[in-house]
Write a protein that holds these residues in place. Structure first.
Motif, PDB file in Angstrom:
ATOM      1  N   ASP A 209       0.863  -1.179   0.000  1.00  0.00           N
ATOM      2  CA  ASP A 209       0.000   0.000   0.000  1.00  0.00           C
ATOM      3  C   ASP A 209       0.898   1.228   0.000  1.00  0.00           C
ATOM      4  OD1 ASP A 209      -2.230   1.554   0.002  1.00  0.00           O
ATOM      5  OD2 ASP A 209      -2.778   1.190   2.096  1.00  0.00           O
ATOM      6  N   GLY A 210       0.370   2.325  -0.517  1.00  0.00           N
ATOM      7  CA  GLY A 210       1.123   3.569  -0.516  1.00  0.00           C
ATOM      8  C   GLY A 210       2.181   3.673  -1.590  1.00  0.00           C
ATOM      9  N   VAL A 211       2.237   2.709  -2.509  1.00  0.00           N
ATOM     10  CA  VAL A 211       3.195   2.806  -3.607  1.00  0.00           C
ATOM     11  C   VAL A 211       2.784   3.942  -4.527  1.00  0.00           C
ATOM     12  CG1 VAL A 211       4.115   1.636  -5.641  1.00  0.00           C
ATOM     13  CG2 VAL A 211       3.820   0.381  -3.504  1.00  0.00           C
ATOM     14  N   GLN A 212       3.712   4.808  -4.834  1.00  0.00           N
ATOM     15  CA  GLN A 212       3.446   5.944  -5.701  1.00  0.00           C
ATOM     16  C   GLN A 212       4.503   6.003  -6.795  1.00  0.00           C
ATOM     17  OE1 GLN A 212       3.312   9.440  -3.229  1.00  0.00           O
ATOM     18  NE2 GLN A 212       1.643   8.667  -1.958  1.00  0.00           N
ATOM     19  N   GLY A 213       4.056   6.271  -8.021  1.00  0.00           N
ATOM     20  CA  GLY A 213       4.981   6.376  -9.134  1.00  0.00           C
ATOM     21  C   GLY A 213       4.600   5.435 -10.264  1.00  0.00           C
ATOM     22  N   TRP A 214       5.540   5.245 -11.172  1.00  0.00           N
ATOM     23  CA  TRP A 214       5.326   4.476 -12.395  1.00  0.00           C
ATOM     24  C   TRP A 214       6.133   3.189 -12.297  1.00  0.00           C
ATOM     25  CZ3 TRP A 214       7.636   6.192 -17.753  1.00  0.00           C
ATOM     26  CH2 TRP A 214       7.145   5.357 -18.764  1.00  0.00           C
ATOM     27  N   GLY A 215       5.461   2.053 -12.491  1.00  0.00           N
ATOM     28  CA  GLY A 215       6.196   0.806 -12.389  1.00  0.00           C
ATOM     29  C   GLY A 215       5.357  -0.407 -12.719  1.00  0.00           C
ATOM     30  N   HIS A 216       5.812  -1.563 -12.273  1.00  0.00           N
ATOM     31  CA  HIS A 216       5.095  -2.814 -12.508  1.00  0.00           C
ATOM     32  C   HIS A 216       5.425  -3.807 -11.405  1.00  0.00           C
ATOM     33  CE1 HIS A 216       8.756  -2.571 -15.011  1.00  0.00           C
ATOM     34  NE2 HIS A 216       8.957  -3.843 -14.718  1.00  0.00           N
ATOM     35  N   ASP A 242      -3.881   2.814  -9.837  1.00  0.00           N
ATOM     36  CA  ASP A 242      -4.043   4.162 -10.386  1.00  0.00           C
ATOM     37  C   ASP A 242      -5.356   4.816  -9.988  1.00  0.00           C
ATOM     38  OD1 ASP A 242      -1.585   3.812 -11.580  1.00  0.00           O
ATOM     39  OD2 ASP A 242      -2.439   3.049 -13.440  1.00  0.00           O
ATOM     40  N   GLY A 243      -5.575   4.953  -8.696  1.00  0.00           N
ATOM     41  CA  GLY A 243      -6.744   5.669  -8.208  1.00  0.00           C
ATOM     42  C   GLY A 243      -7.912   4.803  -7.808  1.00  0.00           C
ATOM     43  N   ASP A 244      -7.828   3.477  -7.989  1.00  0.00           N
ATOM     44  CA  ASP A 244      -8.900   2.603  -7.500  1.00  0.00           C
ATOM     45  C   ASP A 244      -9.081   2.821  -5.999  1.00  0.00           C
ATOM     46  OD1 ASP A 244      -9.146   1.481 -10.008  1.00  0.00           O
ATOM     47  OD2 ASP A 244      -8.031  -0.343  -9.527  1.00  0.00           O
ATOM     48  N   THR A 245     -10.326   2.863  -5.548  1.00  0.00           N
ATOM     49  CA  THR A 245     -10.594   3.065  -4.125  1.00  0.00           C
ATOM     50  C   THR A 245     -11.310   1.849  -3.549  1.00  0.00           C
ATOM     51  OG1 THR A 245     -12.597   4.304  -4.730  1.00  0.00           O
ATOM     52  CG2 THR A 245     -10.585   5.574  -4.273  1.00  0.00           C
ATOM     53  N   MET A 306       5.970 -13.052 -16.873  1.00  0.00           N
ATOM     54  CA  MET A 306       5.328 -12.988 -18.183  1.00  0.00           C
ATOM     55  C   MET A 306       4.074 -12.108 -18.170  1.00  0.00           C
ATOM     56  SD  MET A 306       7.506 -14.807 -19.687  1.00  0.00           S
ATOM     57  CE  MET A 306       6.778 -14.927 -21.310  1.00  0.00           C
ATOM     58  N   ASP A 307       3.614 -11.729 -16.985  1.00  0.00           N
ATOM     59  CA  ASP A 307       2.379 -10.950 -16.882  1.00  0.00           C
ATOM     60  C   ASP A 307       2.503  -9.886 -15.788  1.00  0.00           C
ATOM     61  OD1 ASP A 307       2.550 -12.855 -14.879  1.00  0.00           O
ATOM     62  OD2 ASP A 307       0.382 -13.104 -14.706  1.00  0.00           O
ATOM     63  N   PRO A 308       3.489  -8.966 -15.893  1.00  0.00           N
ATOM     64  CA  PRO A 308       3.635  -7.943 -14.857  1.00  0.00           C
ATOM     65  C   PRO A 308       2.374  -7.086 -14.754  1.00  0.00           C
ATOM     66  CG  PRO A 308       4.939  -7.376 -16.792  1.00  0.00           C
ATOM     67  CD  PRO A 308       4.456  -8.775 -17.000  1.00  0.00           C
ATOM     68  N   VAL A 309       2.084  -6.664 -13.539  1.00  0.00           N
ATOM     69  CA  VAL A 309       0.923  -5.804 -13.291  1.00  0.00           C
ATOM     70  C   VAL A 309       1.413  -4.357 -13.329  1.00  0.00           C
ATOM     71  CG1 VAL A 309      -0.913  -5.212 -11.690  1.00  0.00           C
ATOM     72  CG2 VAL A 309      -0.164  -7.597 -11.899  1.00  0.00           C
ATOM     73  N   ARG A 310       1.047  -3.645 -14.381  1.00  0.00           N
ATOM     74  CA  ARG A 310       1.603  -2.313 -14.615  1.00  0.00           C
ATOM     75  C   ARG A 310       0.712  -1.225 -14.001  1.00  0.00           C
ATOM     76  NH1 ARG A 310       5.944  -2.991 -17.757  1.00  0.00           N
ATOM     77  NH2 ARG A 310       6.026  -4.866 -19.079  1.00  0.00           N
ATOM     78  N   PHE A 311       1.368  -0.235 -13.423  1.00  0.00           N
ATOM     79  CA  PHE A 311       0.666   0.915 -12.849  1.00  0.00           C
ATOM     80  C   PHE A 311       1.443   2.183 -13.212  1.00  0.00           C
ATOM     81  CE2 PHE A 311       3.597  -0.832  -9.766  1.00  0.00           C
ATOM     82  CZ  PHE A 311       4.263   0.262  -9.236  1.00  0.00           C
ATOM     83  N   GLU A 312       0.727   3.300 -13.257  1.00  0.00           N
ATOM     84  CA  GLU A 312       1.352   4.564 -13.630  1.00  0.00           C
ATOM     85  C   GLU A 312       1.415   5.569 -12.490  1.00  0.00           C
ATOM     86  OE1 GLU A 312      -0.310   6.280 -17.133  1.00  0.00           O
ATOM     87  OE2 GLU A 312      -0.027   4.472 -18.357  1.00  0.00           O
ATOM     88  N   ARG A 313       0.512   5.413 -11.491  1.00  0.00           N
ATOM     89  CA  ARG A 313       0.474   6.404 -10.407  1.00  0.00           C
ATOM     90  C   ARG A 313       0.565   5.781  -9.026  1.00  0.00           C
ATOM     91  NH1 ARG A 313      -4.816   9.364 -10.837  1.00  0.00           N
ATOM     92  NH2 ARG A 313      -5.507   7.459 -11.893  1.00  0.00           N
ATOM     93  N   ASP A 314      -0.157   4.696  -8.782  1.00  0.00           N
ATOM     94  CA  ASP A 314      -0.179   4.124  -7.436  1.00  0.00           C
ATOM     95  C   ASP A 314      -0.643   2.681  -7.492  1.00  0.00           C
ATOM     96  OD1 ASP A 314      -3.257   4.144  -6.971  1.00  0.00           O
ATOM     97  OD2 ASP A 314      -2.820   6.213  -7.532  1.00  0.00           O
ATOM     98  N   LEU A 315      -0.390   1.967  -6.377  1.00  0.00           N
ATOM     99  CA  LEU A 315      -0.699   0.538  -6.325  1.00  0.00           C
ATOM    100  C   LEU A 315      -0.978   0.130  -4.887  1.00  0.00           C
ATOM    101  CD1 LEU A 315      -0.748  -2.338  -7.630  1.00  0.00           C
ATOM    102  CD2 LEU A 315       1.696  -2.463  -7.110  1.00  0.00           C
ATOM    103  N   ARG A 316      -2.011  -0.723  -4.721  1.00  0.00           N
ATOM    104  CA  ARG A 316      -2.297  -1.375  -3.450  1.00  0.00           C
ATOM    105  C   ARG A 316      -2.675  -2.826  -3.757  1.00  0.00           C
ATOM    106  NH1 ARG A 316      -7.368  -1.288  -0.267  1.00  0.00           N
ATOM    107  NH2 ARG A 316      -8.101   0.279  -1.768  1.00  0.00           N
ATOM    108  N   VAL A 317      -2.183  -3.766  -2.948  1.00  0.00           N
ATOM    109  CA  VAL A 317      -2.442  -5.190  -3.167  1.00  0.00           C
ATOM    110  C   VAL A 317      -2.880  -5.811  -1.838  1.00  0.00           C
ATOM    111  CG1 VAL A 317      -1.535  -7.367  -4.059  1.00  0.00           C
ATOM    112  CG2 VAL A 317      -0.586  -5.200  -4.884  1.00  0.00           C
ATOM    113  N   THR A 318      -3.961  -6.590  -1.874  1.00  0.00           N
ATOM    114  CA  THR A 318      -4.468  -7.240  -0.664  1.00  0.00           C
ATOM    115  C   THR A 318      -4.818  -8.695  -0.952  1.00  0.00           C
ATOM    116  OG1 THR A 318      -6.802  -6.700  -1.076  1.00  0.00           O
ATOM    117  CG2 THR A 318      -5.483  -5.052   0.109  1.00  0.00           C
ATOM    118  N   VAL A 319      -4.936  -9.476   0.127  1.00  0.00           N
ATOM    119  CA  VAL A 319      -5.438 -10.846   0.023  1.00  0.00           C
ATOM    120  C   VAL A 319      -6.385 -11.088   1.190  1.00  0.00           C
ATOM    121  CG1 VAL A 319      -3.469 -11.834   1.295  1.00  0.00           C
ATOM    122  CG2 VAL A 319      -4.822 -13.293  -0.226  1.00  0.00           C
TER     123      VAL A 319
END
Length: 368
Positions: A209-216, A242-245, A306-319
């Motif tokens: 959570d709280g990842v900001q920037g451009w990446g994958h 990228d802004g999902d809430t 083979m299937d990176p999850v690309r983001f341009e602004r922010d990222l959050r991952v949960t399980v």
């Protein structure tokens, strides 16, 4: 032959192996702590000097280091540009959670990688297991290998902190890297460890959570300790991009599904099945022994190579931690679980990166 060979020696594969490059190969170990050319094996003292006392300089005097309690050792300090291409490291399994790896890129004060040693190499439970994947391989007996490519533009620094008050003896390591031009579009490697012990009732475990920037996003390792009887892996893995809430862009269908398995990882005879493949694996299953081992524990990885999850602004991952309740009037119901979940998330991004959560303490990383 044109001496100006454009290939920089990165992005290696079987398809690029024949290409010439002006990249310079270097390697850091306790026998050459700076990686300098022509400076290996020169130690006159070290952890095995007594064993080589009749042989003298050049005969394996310093293959490992010791780290005093509550101290940090610098494993690598490299001026770039270049890239780390392989890491090998080993020590006794009891140290795998008490040693905290950190990587710093291009002069940053805050680490881009901050993960307990064992979890970084898919061995979070401090018990030996073998892993046969593409970027991470763990071989008998506790040989940790990492092939994540880690480019840096000006500088790389790798440290390891002993979180415990007791000394760690005999940490063996080798960091292989290349000095070469690095393209401007090469992002830097990141990894972050988090733990929920236990997951609060009807809540989720947050991997990132709280990842900001451009990446994958490129990988997940989970050390999952089940605190209930029955199946534990119904929960969905979700990526908020990228802004999902409230609602994610990517929503999986179950924990074992995300890790490439199915139907509770079950074999026909009613037991869990281990597997370890280039991108997906459940290599570790620790079962109760009828006495002191009371709960099931699992280690699993998923590499998004083979299937990176690309983001341009922010990222959050949960399980979600989700199992089953006993049937009520013949109707089955899900049970939100309160399990012990430790996760390591791996991703690349353009710097600067957002601050990480506060680093874990010795008691917070302990295998309980």
């Amino acid at each position: 032959m044109n001496p100006q060979v454009p290939f920089n020696g990165l992005g290696m594969s079987l398809g690029t192996l024949s290409r010439l490059s002006k990249a310079q190969t270097r390697s850091i170990s306790a026998e050459n702590p700076t990686g300098a050319k022509g400076q290996g094996g020169m130690a006159t003292e070290g952890t095995t000097a007594a064993f080589a006392r009749e042989l003298g300089q050049g005969w394996k005097l310093s293959p490992s280091i010791s780290i005093a309690g509550d101290t940090t050792a610098v494993l690598a300090d490299i001026d770039g540009p270049g890239a780390i291409q392989r890491i090998w490291i080993t020590t006794h399994p009891e140290h795998w959670r008490r040693l905290l790896l950190r990587f710093y890129w291009d002069g940053e004060d805050a680490p881009s990688v901050e993960v307990p040693l064992g979890d970084f190499f898919c061995c979070g439970w401090c018990e030996r297991t073998n892993v046969n994947s593409l970027p991470v391989a763990v071989n008998p007996a506790g040989g940790f290998n990492c092939y994540w490519e880690m480019p840096f533009h000006t500088h790389a620094r790798v440290t390891i902190e002993n979180l415990s008050p007791d000394a760690v003896e005999n940490l063996f390591y080798q960091i292989d890297y290349t000095l070469t031009d690095v393209h401007k579009d090469c992002a830097t490697f990141h990894a972050q460890w988090r733990r929920s012990n236990p997951v609060p009732y009807m809540d989720v475990h947050t991997l990132l959570d709280g990842v900001q920037g451009w990446g994958h996003y490129v990988g997940t390792y989970l050390a999952w300790g089940s605190n209930n009887n029955g199946w534990w892996g119904e929960g969905e893995v979700k990526f908020y991009l990228d802004g999902d809430t409230d609602w994610p862009t990517i929503c999986g269908t179950g924990t074992e599904d995300y890790f490439g398995g199915a139907w509770c990882f079950e074999q026909p005879e009613g037991r869990y099945a281990t597997y370890s493949t280039p991108f997906l694996g459940l290599p570790q299953i620790i079962m109760p022994d009828g006495l002191w081992r009371s709960q099931q524990r699992f280690g699993m990885y998923r590499w998004h190579v083979m299937d990176p999850v690309r983001f341009e602004r922010d990222l959050r991952v949960t399980v979600q931690a989700l199992g089953w309740r006993s049937a009520l009037n013949g109707q089955r119901r899900f049970l939100p679980l309160q399990d012990d979940i430790a996760s390591t998330a791996f991703w690349y991004q353009a710097e600067p990166h957002a601050p990480f959560p506060q680093a874990p303490t010795f008691n917070q990383v302990e295998v309980i």
